[in-house]
Write an enzyme that holds these catalytic residues in place. Structure first.
Site, PDB file in Angstrom:
ATOM      1  N   TRP A 131       0.867  -1.184   0.000  1.00  0.00           N
ATOM      2  CA  TRP A 131       0.000   0.000   0.000  1.00  0.00           C
ATOM      3  C   TRP A 131       0.915   1.248   0.000  1.00  0.00           C
ATOM      4  O   TRP A 131       1.803   1.350   0.864  1.00  0.00           O
ATOM      5  CB  TRP A 131      -0.870  -0.045   1.262  1.00  0.00           C
ATOM      6  CG  TRP A 131      -1.899   1.012   1.378  1.00  0.00           C
ATOM      7  CD1 TRP A 131      -2.765   1.428   0.419  1.00  0.00           C
ATOM      8  CD2 TRP A 131      -2.207   1.782   2.547  1.00  0.00           C
ATOM      9  NE1 TRP A 131      -3.597   2.405   0.918  1.00  0.00           N
ATOM     10  CE2 TRP A 131      -3.273   2.633   2.221  1.00  0.00           C
ATOM     11  CE3 TRP A 131      -1.684   1.822   3.845  1.00  0.00           C
ATOM     12  CZ2 TRP A 131      -3.828   3.528   3.133  1.00  0.00           C
ATOM     13  CZ3 TRP A 131      -2.236   2.697   4.750  1.00  0.00           C
ATOM     14  CH2 TRP A 131      -3.289   3.541   4.396  1.00  0.00           C
ATOM     15  N   ASP A 211      -0.218  -5.585   9.603  1.00  0.00           N
ATOM     16  CA  ASP A 211      -1.261  -4.624   9.245  1.00  0.00           C
ATOM     17  C   ASP A 211      -2.533  -5.411   8.923  1.00  0.00           C
ATOM     18  O   ASP A 211      -2.564  -6.207   7.982  1.00  0.00           O
ATOM     19  CB  ASP A 211      -0.795  -3.787   8.036  1.00  0.00           C
ATOM     20  CG  ASP A 211      -1.769  -2.666   7.730  1.00  0.00           C
ATOM     21  OD1 ASP A 211      -2.767  -2.498   8.461  1.00  0.00           O
ATOM     22  OD2 ASP A 211      -1.528  -1.930   6.740  1.00  0.00           O
ATOM     23  N   LYS A 246     -13.106  -0.733   6.876  1.00  0.00           N
ATOM     24  CA  LYS A 246     -13.742  -1.561   5.861  1.00  0.00           C
ATOM     25  C   LYS A 246     -14.802  -2.469   6.487  1.00  0.00           C
ATOM     26  O   LYS A 246     -15.931  -2.528   6.007  1.00  0.00           O
ATOM     27  CB  LYS A 246     -12.690  -2.419   5.132  1.00  0.00           C
ATOM     28  CG  LYS A 246     -11.484  -1.616   4.635  1.00  0.00           C
ATOM     29  CD  LYS A 246     -11.802  -0.804   3.427  1.00  0.00           C
ATOM     30  CE  LYS A 246     -10.911   0.385   3.140  1.00  0.00           C
ATOM     31  NZ  LYS A 246      -9.521   0.342   3.156  1.00  0.00           N
TER      32      LYS A 246
HETATM   33  C1  LIG Z   1      -3.156  -2.128   3.727  1.00  0.00           C
HETATM   34  C2  LIG Z   1      -3.890  -1.034   4.411  1.00  0.00           C
HETATM   35  N1  LIG Z   1      -3.535  -0.685   5.648  1.00  0.00           N
HETATM   36  C3  LIG Z   1      -4.164   0.288   6.301  1.00  0.00           C
HETATM   37  C4  LIG Z   1      -5.201   0.976   5.740  1.00  0.00           C
HETATM   38  C5  LIG Z   1      -5.802   2.069   6.576  1.00  0.00           C
HETATM   39  O1  LIG Z   1      -7.095   2.343   6.476  1.00  0.00           O
HETATM   40  P1  LIG Z   1      -7.820   3.455   7.329  1.00  0.00           P
HETATM   41  O2  LIG Z   1      -6.827   4.461   7.785  1.00  0.00           O
HETATM   42  O3  LIG Z   1      -8.824   4.031   6.408  1.00  0.00           O
HETATM   43  O4  LIG Z   1      -8.432   2.733   8.493  1.00  0.00           O
HETATM   44  C6  LIG Z   1      -5.610   0.661   4.440  1.00  0.00           C
HETATM   45  C7  LIG Z   1      -6.698   1.385   3.767  1.00  0.00           C
HETATM   46  O5  LIG Z   1      -6.891   1.375   2.598  1.00  0.00           O
HETATM   47  C8  LIG Z   1      -4.941  -0.381   3.768  1.00  0.00           C
HETATM   48  O6  LIG Z   1      -5.281  -0.755   2.528  1.00  0.00           O
END
Ligand SMILES: Cc1ncc(COP(=O)(O)O)c(C=O)c1O
Length: 398
Positions: A131, A211, A246
């Site tokens: 990511w 993660d 999500k």
């Molecule tokens: C791999 C990964 N880690 C962490 C996140 C963090 O998401 P959020 O900050 O929206 O909770 C995302 C969101 O797309 C993600 O794809």
């Protein structure tokens, strides 16, 4: 003037894609870009369990005063239970603690400051690809970022190359692993692979950071936590970042947690004192609403069961879209070439389409996806799988 030397950085490419999609007047367009779950109507609705919890909160909440540095204790408990399993020995031994953060990104950011301040000199190792925010977030905290191979140029998971690099990582460095539903590729490690990674991590004395942003979107709420729980059981120390964006559909409410597993209850208290201090300098205290919703849902058996059903429905829709797309590609002679879409997990798929094919899909068929070939499978309209398959076949064959 003070600001004269300040230039402009490029915007997030996914946001640009969203704008281009919105401006496209073709009624047959597909949005496979932005990383949010979409239902059969192409909407990202508020879950029913969330609505019910919010109603309760409106009726019962008595104050908007600050919550503590670690957030709401009730949220901390339920998120620990959700991630580690309520019967996990670490919880009974008070060796696992959750700090509420603004989303999973907040948890990652807090982990970055924790590494930079409390484990100075440690580098972090990310999968290639990963990511994109992982890349910039740890670098922004002053941590050296390196990579281990994950998916090769043939668009296959390359566990042997991954393990070979992990063997070379300096003792003490941090390895970031995706618990499930790897973003951006959708390729997950098998249980056997996870055991092999665990073995290297233990032998090389590396610190794993898992993660966990898609619990419930891969194989199920419990199944997706398998690797996290394996590592928590087998290793004395572990960092986990959990996101409720999500699986609770709470994206904009910014709800997540950094969970630390430590060797002793006393060491956990040391670490938590540091985390509260670091969080104080980042956001002071975390936002409340999303975490209060999660605590309300998971603290009530009826709401929890409704929520689990809603997560399962989202998961099943994605799984069906995956197999449906592979099936629809079959008559074009492309079923085998794209069989990996059915094997991958979570919302994302590294399709294997190249940048030129992605460009043609956008320009000639109004199919929008990231130039790396990453498609958000959850963005597919199930009633138009044949149309999408025909568009893919067009850019692959001609
Ligand atoms: C791999 C990964 N880690 C962490 C996140 C963090 O998401 P959020 O900050 O929206 O909770 C995302 C969101 O797309 C993600 O794809």
């Amino acid at each position: 003037m003070h600001f004269d030397a300040i230039g402009r950085v490029p915007g997030d490419p996914i946001l640009g894609l969203m704008e281009a999609y919105a401006a496209d007047s073709n009624p047959r367009k597909f949005d496979l870009g932005v990383g949010v779950y979409k239902d059969a109507l192409g909407l990202t609705p508020i879950l029913q369990s969330v609505k019910l919890a919010e109603q309760r909160l409106v009726e019962r909440q008595t104050t908007k005063t600050y919550i503590g540095g670690h957030g709401d204790a009730a949220f901390g408990k339920v998120i620990n239970d959700l991630v580690l399993g309520a019967d996990n020995a670490l919880i009974g031994q008070q060796r696992a603690g959750a700090t509420q953060t603004p989303g999973g990104t907040g948890a990652l950011r807090l982990s970055a400051d924790f590494i930079a301040h409390c484990l100075p000199g440690r580098g972090i190792w990310l999968s290639n690809p990963t990511w994109p925010i992982h890349e910039t977030l740890y670098a922004a905290a002053g941590i050296k970022v390196s990579h281990y191979p994950y998916v090769g140029s043939d668009n296959r998971l390359d566990v042997e190359a991954m393990l070979a690099t992990l063997e070379l990582i300096p003792k003490g460095d941090v390895v970031l692993l995706h618990a499930c539903c790897h973003n951006p590729t959708g390729f997950d490690l098998s249980q056997d692979d996870w055991h092999r990674v665990l073995d290297v991590v233990r032998r090389r004395e590396l610190l794993p950071l898992i993660d966990f942003a898609y619990q419930g979107f891969g194989d199920g709420l419990e199944q997706d936590a398998w690797a996290v729980r394996l590592f928590a059981r087998e290793l004395p120390e572990l960092l986990i970042t959990s996101s409720c964006s999500k699986n609770f559909g709470l994206y904009r409410e910014r709800t997540g947690a950094l969970i630390v597993c430590a060797g002793s209850a006393d060491k956990l208290l040391d670490i938590r004192s540091q985390l509260a201090f670091l969080a104080r300098n980042l956001w002071s205290t975390p936002p409340d609403h999303g975490a209060a919703v999660v605590a309300t849902i998971l603290g009530d058996p009826e709401l929890k069961s409704l929520w689990a059903d809603e997560v399962e429905a989202m998961r099943l829709r994605i799984a069906q879209l995956r197999s449906g797309l592979v099936e629809a590609l079959g008559p074009h002679g492309l079923g085998e070439r794209f069989a990996h879409i059915g094997v991958q997990r979570g919302m994302f798929s590294y399709t294997g389409l190249n940048a030129e094919q992605v460009k043609r899909l956008r320009e000639e068929h109004s199919v929008y996806m990231v130039s790396s070939g990453r498609a958000n499978v959850a963005g597919i309209d199930a009633t138009r799988l044949d149309l999408l398959a025909a568009a893919i076949a067009d850019v692959c064959v001609s």
